[in-house]
Design an enzyme around this catalytic site. Sequence first.
Site, short mmCIF file in Angstrom:
data_model
loop_
_atom_site.label_atom_id
_atom_site.label_comp_id
_atom_site.label_asym_id
_atom_site.label_seq_id
_atom_site.Cartn_x
_atom_site.Cartn_y
_atom_site.Cartn_z
N TYR A 64 0.86 -1.19 0.00
CA TYR A 64 0.00 0.00 0.00
C TYR A 64 0.89 1.23 0.00
O TYR A 64 1.86 1.30 0.76
CB TYR A 64 -0.89 0.03 1.24
N GLU A 66 -0.52 4.80 -0.56
CA GLU A 66 -1.31 6.01 -0.83
C GLU A 66 -0.46 7.24 -0.60
O GLU A 66 0.31 7.32 0.37
CB GLU A 66 -2.55 6.03 0.07
N ASP A 210 -6.03 13.34 -25.23
CA ASP A 210 -5.95 11.92 -24.85
C ASP A 210 -5.20 11.20 -25.97
O ASP A 210 -5.73 10.99 -27.06
CB ASP A 210 -7.38 11.39 -24.69
N THR A 236 -3.00 5.92 -22.02
CA THR A 236 -2.84 4.60 -21.41
C THR A 236 -1.39 4.20 -21.67
O THR A 236 -0.70 4.84 -22.48
CB THR A 236 -3.79 3.56 -22.03
N LYS A 239 -0.90 0.48 -25.03
CA LYS A 239 -1.21 0.38 -26.47
C LYS A 239 0.12 0.47 -27.23
O LYS A 239 0.95 -0.42 -27.09
CB LYS A 239 -2.23 1.44 -26.85
N ARG A 245 -1.04 -2.64 -18.57
CA ARG A 245 -2.36 -2.01 -18.66
C ARG A 245 -2.47 -0.94 -17.57
O ARG A 245 -2.36 -1.25 -16.38
CB ARG A 245 -3.40 -3.11 -18.45
#
Length: 425
Positions: A64, A66, A210, A236, A239, A245
């Site tokens: 974790y 954060e 984008d 992203t 691609k 991903r």
Amino acid sequence: MNQSERSMFFATLENTVAAVDPELATALRAERQRQNEGLELIASENFVSPAVLAAMGSVMTNKYAEGYPAKRYYGGCEYVDVAEELARTRAKQLFGCDHVNVQPHSGAQANMSVYLATCQPGDVVFGMDLSHGGHLTHGHPLNYSGKTFQIHPYLVRQDTETIDYDALREMARLHRPKLIVCGASAYPRIIDFETIAAIAHEVGALVMADIAHIAGMVAVGLHPSPVPSCEFVTTTTHKTLRGPRGGMVMCKAAFAEALDKAVFPGVQGGPLMHVIAAKAVAFAEALTPDYRGYIEQVLANASTLCGELQALGWKMVSGGTDNHLMLINLGADGISGKKAEDRLGKAGITVNKNTVPFDTRKPYIGSGVRIGTPAVTSRGMGPDEMRRIARLIDKVLRSEDEAVWAAVKHEVEEFAKAFPLYGAA
Ligand code: DSN
């Protein structure tokens, strides 16, 4: 890693899973075999390196974290901080941006973070219509973007099927948007980010570009970059960038704090540190001369495949391609995109149905298919293979005979074997 090392690498992973969950291991092996034996032409897909896979499958999944490097809400973050800093530094080097946030779990969450950083519910936002090449998160009525903001979709011109920048300017003067979203998921031409930014700035709007599809070309300078002219650039990482991903947002320094707050705690909780580690690996790969050569080949392959399909009589949206993808317009009276996708799938050729500009069919059926070259290029295929793929596509789309599709599938399997991917399953 050579092919026998790859086979051992995957066998070790799959056998480790099989010892606990044989059913899932069977699906993993079958998926590897499907990827090995088919022709992957979905424009948004690619094949990552074993190094990217290894980083994703690492112990960083346990952590974790954060917050951001050196400012976390949990102890024990010293090594995940290294991963996130590597990803950030390399992303900045690749794209030349002022600031980057590598935590978004996906492109949709990257985009959501920018909306949160810039807009209030009900604000006027422009996005390219989905059927004209845009994306769900650019304001589709069924998406949070369309439900939260007052969306005005902009279109391509009917004659050229390219973005109508003049109409966009008129719309902007009339509706005074807060944000103009540009970039696309099914647009085969160069996007003039500078012009869109000028239109936006003339009316006091911000711009989010984008670049999920074209990030690889932007990174190596083979597509004009939106980074100098647009306030926010989202992408992203899986691609053309050929990473894990996930998503990422770049922005001008003035928006860095607002963006970081929007990603966490605005949209997300704990970042996926194993995925961020894999992003760092993929960005290191993308900084190499080999990657530039790969992108050059992606573009050359798309041009060859598109030209060959046109020579075989297929109509392409906008009359061709400048990037890694193309859209066959099957016509309102031709077979639907759905039928074409199903038929090609039976022949071992994976594509996706797509609407075309001014389509009369619904998105689930569509009158087009979208085809891209990033994945087959990662396998080492070149112009000869593109010509062969065009002939196979043509044969399958023109035949109603299942036996023909099955024969093509057999040919595809033999063909794919000559371009080994992830070792023998
Ligand atoms: N679903 C992606 C694509 O295929 O283009 C976009 O998010």
